[in-house]
Design a protein around this motif. Structure first.
Motif: not given
Lengths: 185, 185, 185, 185, 185, 185
Positions: D80-82, D85
């Motif tokens: 989810i962080a990727y 980004l």
């Protein structure tokens, strides 16, 4: 899960909460729970509970039954859950033969009414996670109101053996539970 | 950790042990513990405890207090430890006001002498881990000797609320314990 | 996710990038993002970016807005992704009121054309992962061409508060996203 | 990290968000980001965002630029962080040549003022984690106010290539950042 | 996976088994396997194998071919499996051209009948896991019966290159195997 | 690590590569390696190696010695390393008494010159990771040139027992190696 009772007085000063303590001292290789009896006096520089450090708490007892648990695993969250199960097992052991004894777990502490019966911490080392739990044997000269095994007429060695057997059985039983369950959707 | 008591009878048949049950039904997003009351009858095809399947065990009760816990995490080992802490918290809640009640946890079960008081399982879904725990309200017509909340004069709704508060507090307190400890060597 | 602005000048010399910095200094227990303002001068022995050490890079600024983030988790890969999201949030905050400001993220740095606006590093401690990000307030006397908040007429305290709120909201929103999605095949 | 632009119209209906989609269709083995252009229409039974399901949201666009990312890793939190980004990189790509375009990321969505520019979801499969992101090419006949690449005069193929190169570079740069940093205390 | 042969004699004394050794000395950033030739003499204070420490084992050889492997990952269990695969690859390399040579792996050691051919350890650093493996070049003056590459007429540099190529190919092939397999039920 | 040889012919068709196969069929609870003998014929719909599916590979043998390994752990990368160690152990077992037999491991396959001796796959289930390895007993009527245990005069039952003992010893020895090592810097 290896268990060992070291039958010689040993003072707990925090340096026992180190990785491989059981291996270096008692040649127990792998996950283990060990017990010994002795005074407890942890100088601030050896304390790992920063809340205690901030509160200038004095970790002191004239005589305690100590447990050191080590699991070669990096999950401190899981270790904290195991620590609290260990506390529950200690209460089970202590109350099994003393039906009228009303102990309760509050976080990682054991209380008998307003009397504190134990200290405990779980932490991680570079290769493992560890627990220290100390149960008062004596309740004399402690910085706050405490009770100890002597007040209940409980034999520290017998409690130690009972607790270590319960902990080993609990870990075994959790490994089995992990392996016998089907996933859900 | 969200908590919710669903105040309508609901039969537990194993299909409630699914990921996002609390979200889909009660709009609770994230880690949660919920409770409801109703009969329990799990057909073999919905059982996830393969030991029960192999033993043709019958999971049945006329009326139970059910808890469903969901953590959005993949560690089933940790979830099994949390499950056993939940069982201990249920015992704490049930015995707090009933000093003479002697319940004990055996693995993930609660016993009162030879009487079984609960059923429980922890498992993993593709996105989370889940626990179901059912406490007998009624002890009638069960396949083996049981006791239930009615036998103890305990109010299921009150027990549900007490247990859910204890579980949430326990999880919070473990998160804090994780964050306040220094590593050792 | 706790947030805190420390309203006293503090020099960043690398020793602030330590586990429990927020807890020991500001009594924030658990995951946190804190901010403070002060000069930046990191001696080589405190540098954790080995590329900087090899290149004899000088980490220096007369005045910076500093952020220290700590998550009690061991995944440095994830922390590096969070670090880059933090950089994107800083750019969002700085450009929201300055529509003509063209900042871009390059890896974990912020550039305005050829001018470097920030320094940042993500690392792991024995119990957590941490991020330091410093945004130039002043751009004077820096070892390479830089711009700072003063050049843009941005108030450091306001930027600090805005960024911390955005970061907390981002983390919350990612936790929710994790919990509302079904697995695929 | 492999990249591939599939130069044939393909309708996205949710079945492309499956493990090994890039391997089965384009013979890309391992972590990958692929792109293709085509309409978007996801029937409810293929939706994995349960919030959308609950809100009866209609995921529809006449023409979109689609990205499918797959990492053979089980950490949905990191994915989810990727994903976020990736959204930031799409904004970087779209605004690089259009200095006056003001896009902003809100969670995992791109907005131009009140106009929604994209849809996105990150989820996990039994062997990997996946992202789908669709950028409107056309903004006609959408269920809510939208903008698309056509409105900005941006070439979808060029955007696709630019974004995939940026994502691959970002992942490479995060792997290097992970490897060049010393732990702190 | 980067590979590097350092073509200058270097004594192995245990201090090479540190995180970032390849980066600091040979500018190899990321996962790597490097090799060099030189004597081996590890003082007790540099030993990480506590069994060797307890047994007062002397790790000594007049001349060895050394490998240092570093993976930026925290799973020591997996690293130990990789270590044993490395040992198998060394045996493959040494026996490929010497059909009559009968080497066998015992744990992480290589034996030729009763002669010990190698020493090895896998451990973890704060940011990575590391392996050291030393293959005797000379078998003279060792504390126990040994054989070395000279006894077999094997060229250390050629063996080093062959082993490093095999290890890199093995890691690549395992990454591919991870990505091409469907989950089962 | 439990071991079991099932002494009844059983055809391997891919459905044996399921979680809890050993528990449901042989009542082995927990991590296990089991063996049986029988033909091998895996229809495409049961294949989990997508490379085989894409190449329309035919997994067929008139008679094979089969191993099924299950570890209740989610790390497929580690399982693939264990799979390759298992292949090395099979080669050790087969060549121990046949000094002139030259087998070599290529990825997860065993070759004798150009003859293929085995098939193998490692995959993950919702609760565990699994390996299937089949060693040809017969080399007749195979789709490509093969050799089998019969060609070498090796007894399948004896090989099975030897391999299972070696695998259990290897796992035990890796657990010990994990627990006896100090971290490095």
């Amino acid at each position: 899960m290896k268990t060992y009772f070291y039958d010689t007085e040993l003072k707990y000063d925090g340096t026992q909460l180190h990785s491989h303590f059981a291996y270096k001292n008692f040649n127990l290789l792998g996950d283990s729970i060990i017990a010994f009896i002795g005074p407890c006096n942890v100088p601030t520089e050896n304390m790992v509970d920063l809340e205690d450090v901030q509160n200038n708490k004095n970790i002191f007892s004239e005589n305690m039954l100590h447990f050191i648990v080590e699991h070669f695993d990096h999950d401190l969250e899981k270790m904290i859950a195991y620590q609290r199960l260990l506390i529950d097992l200690i209460i089970q052991e202590m109350t099994e033969s003393h039906e009228d004894l009303r102990l309760k777990r509050v976080g990682d502490d054991i209380y008998d009414d307003i009397y504190k019966v134990s200290v405990s911490i779980a932490t991680s080392s570079p290769v493992s996670c560890l627990i220290h739990t100390g149960i008062n044997v004596s309740s004399k000269n402690t910085p706050l109101p405490t009770k100890g095994l002597e007040d209940y007429g409980l034999n520290p060695h017998a409690v130690a053996t009972g607790v270590m057997n319960r902990y080993r059985a609990e870990i075994d039983s959790m490994i089995k539970a992990r392996a016998k369950v089907k996933a859900c959707k």
